[in-house]
Scaffold this active site. Structure first.
Site, PDB file in Angstrom:
ATOM      1  N   ARG A 236       0.856  -1.194   0.000  1.00 46.56           N
ATOM      2  CA  ARG A 236       0.000   0.000   0.000  1.00 46.56           C
ATOM      3  C   ARG A 236       0.885   1.235   0.000  1.00 46.56           C
ATOM      4  O   ARG A 236       1.897   1.295   0.725  1.00 46.56           O
ATOM      5  CB  ARG A 236      -0.905   0.019   1.240  1.00 46.56           C
ATOM      6  CG  ARG A 236      -2.064  -0.978   1.207  1.00 46.56           C
ATOM      7  CD  ARG A 236      -3.101  -0.671   0.118  1.00 46.56           C
ATOM      8  NE  ARG A 236      -4.228  -1.586   0.093  1.00 46.56           N
ATOM      9  CZ  ARG A 236      -4.327  -2.657  -0.704  1.00 46.56           C
ATOM     10  NH1 ARG A 236      -3.370  -2.953  -1.557  1.00 46.56           N
ATOM     11  NH2 ARG A 236      -5.411  -3.427  -0.666  1.00 46.56           N
ATOM     12  N   GLU A 265      -3.906   7.368  -5.427  1.00 52.26           N
ATOM     13  CA  GLU A 265      -4.148   6.526  -6.607  1.00 52.26           C
ATOM     14  C   GLU A 265      -5.410   6.985  -7.312  1.00 52.26           C
ATOM     15  O   GLU A 265      -6.454   7.102  -6.646  1.00 52.26           O
ATOM     16  CB  GLU A 265      -4.262   5.057  -6.201  1.00 52.26           C
ATOM     17  CG  GLU A 265      -2.943   4.519  -5.663  1.00 52.26           C
ATOM     18  CD  GLU A 265      -2.959   3.018  -5.397  1.00 52.26           C
ATOM     19  OE1 GLU A 265      -3.958   2.337  -5.724  1.00 52.26           O
ATOM     20  OE2 GLU A 265      -1.958   2.516  -4.858  1.00 52.26           O
ATOM     21  N   HIS A 284      -1.271  -0.219  -9.842  1.00 58.16           N
ATOM     22  CA  HIS A 284      -1.873  -1.145  -8.862  1.00 58.16           C
ATOM     23  C   HIS A 284      -2.399  -2.406  -9.576  1.00 58.16           C
ATOM     24  O   HIS A 284      -3.589  -2.724  -9.511  1.00 58.16           O
ATOM     25  CB  HIS A 284      -2.991  -0.440  -8.076  1.00 58.16           C
ATOM     26  CG  HIS A 284      -3.285  -1.091  -6.753  1.00 58.16           C
ATOM     27  ND1 HIS A 284      -3.702  -0.415  -5.654  1.00 58.16           N
ATOM     28  CD2 HIS A 284      -3.247  -2.398  -6.367  1.00 58.16           C
ATOM     29  CE1 HIS A 284      -3.900  -1.248  -4.643  1.00 58.16           C
ATOM     30  NE2 HIS A 284      -3.623  -2.472  -5.058  1.00 58.16           N
TER      31      HIS A 284
HETATM   32  C1  DGY Z   1      -5.387  -6.412  -2.839  1.00 54.22           C
HETATM   33  O1  DGY Z   1      -5.904  -7.499  -3.129  1.00 54.22           O
HETATM   34  O2  DGY Z   1      -5.368  -5.965  -1.692  1.00 54.22           O
HETATM   35  C2  DGY Z   1      -4.825  -5.619  -3.965  1.00 54.22           C
HETATM   36  O3  DGY Z   1      -4.056  -4.582  -3.546  1.00 54.22           O
HETATM   37  C3  DGY Z   1      -5.928  -5.130  -4.878  1.00 54.22           C
HETATM   38  O4  DGY Z   1      -5.993  -6.017  -5.911  1.00 54.22           O
END
Ligand code: DGY
Length: 327
Positions: A236, A265, A284
């Site tokens: 993240r 984002e 992402h």
């Molecule tokens: C997750 O699964 O947490 C990813 O970051 C989003 O696909």
């Protein structure tokens, strides 16, 4: 008027999963590619029995409070840091998520970012497309070796372990820092975070976003990294102080970064990170393979239907805050 439960779906999902969802519920599908703004989210949640959400949808306590009929939240992601789990738990609303199915796919992308930054793959591609490739020279697009280098993995859940397996296949030394030892990961050595930062040529983040990991890689942590080291983040964006990272890259203190996640984002197109050649940024897409996205969608449908049928979702992220959980 339909007697089926109503579900707000915040983005279109792969067709087989969407068709199965539609056969059980009335789907209120957000029609845009971009996420609903907070007010839109709240408005649609206000009449929903179920919410099918995506990473980043801001599902805070106020949004949950404004959804009187809500019985389940099912997120098509493993990370649920965008959801107030405790607020959902207080209303006895279970929150489903999709661990496991995206582990290897996300590790592939994280390892790909290591290779892309170390071997300057994106930069070299731009160089060729710009017509700058005039001759083979001993110094053209020279990068760093990945094989034989040291990888430091922060967070040793499924994706971190997938990274360790890949790195060991490349003959790397693998260090990790995690709250608990993982003796099952043969060949990887647990060390304190400071030691990991000081010894690693590549540092890859795989810890969930929690209060203790928010801003974990700050100016101090970056200053502890080896000169020329590379940071990779597929976890993240909020785990990294992005202004401090920019400064460490701009000054040449760090050798590069591979970022699949950013503080904001989508990243602002004017963000100075985008002007640095030694940074590879992807939108992402850690879990973005066709097969994995379908598995995530199907699992999120399962979790949602579990909740609507009064069962705890098979993968429940807030079991600890639901009524009856032992504290
Ligand atoms: C997750 O699964 O947490 C990813 O970051 C989003 O696909």
């Amino acid at each position: 008027m339909s007697s089926l439960p109503r579900v707000f779906l915040t983005r279109e999902i792969p067709e087989p999963a969407l068709a199965r969802l539609r056969s059980h519920v009335e789907v209120d599908l957000w029609p845009e590619e971009t996420a609903p703004a907070y007010q839109e989210l709240v408005a649609h949640m206000s009449s929903a029995d179920g919410l099918f959400s995506m990473a980043g949808d801001p599902i805070d306590a106020a949004a949950i409070a404004a959804a009187p009929k809500l019985r389940v939240i099912s997120q098509m992601a493993v990370g649920v840091d965008n959801i107030d789990l405790a607020a959902a738990g207080r209303r006895a609303i279970p929150v489903g998520h999709t661990p496991g199915v995206l582990t290897e796919t996300t590790a592939d992308l994280a390892f790909g970012l290591i290779l892309a930054v170390a071997r300057r793959i994106a930069e070299a591609d731009r160089f060729v497309r710009q017509g700058l490739w005039r001759a083979w020279t001993p110094w053209t697009m020279v990068g760093k070796d990945v094989w034989g280098a040291t990888l430091g993995i922060i967070g040793m859940g499924g994706i971190g372990q997938g990274m360790a397996r890949r790195a060991l296949g490349f003959g790397m030394t693998v260090l990790y820092s995690a709250p608990r030892a993982k003796p099952e990961v043969a060949g990887a050595t647990q060390v304190a975070l400071e030691e990991l930062l000081a010894r690693s040529d590549f540092v890859s983040l795989h810890a969930p976003l929690k209060p203790e990991t928010r801003g974990l890689i700050d100016a101090r942590a970056l200053s502890l990294m080896k000169p020329g080291a590379v940071l990779v983040n597929t976890a993240r964006g909020a785990e990294v102080d992005q202004a401090a990272l920019y400064e460490a890259l701009r000054s040449g203190r760090l050798g590069g970064a591979g970022l699949d996640v950013t503080a904001l984002e989508p990243i602002d197109p004017g963000d100075p990170l985008l002007r640095l050649p030694n940074v590879v940024i992807t939108p992402h897409i850690g879990s973005a393979s066709e097969a994995t996205r379908l598995k995530m969608a199907e699992l999120a449908v399962d979790n949602l239907l579990d909740g609507l049928q009064g069962r705890r979702p098979r993968f429940c992220a807030n079991a600890a805050s639901l009524p009856g959980a032992s504290s």
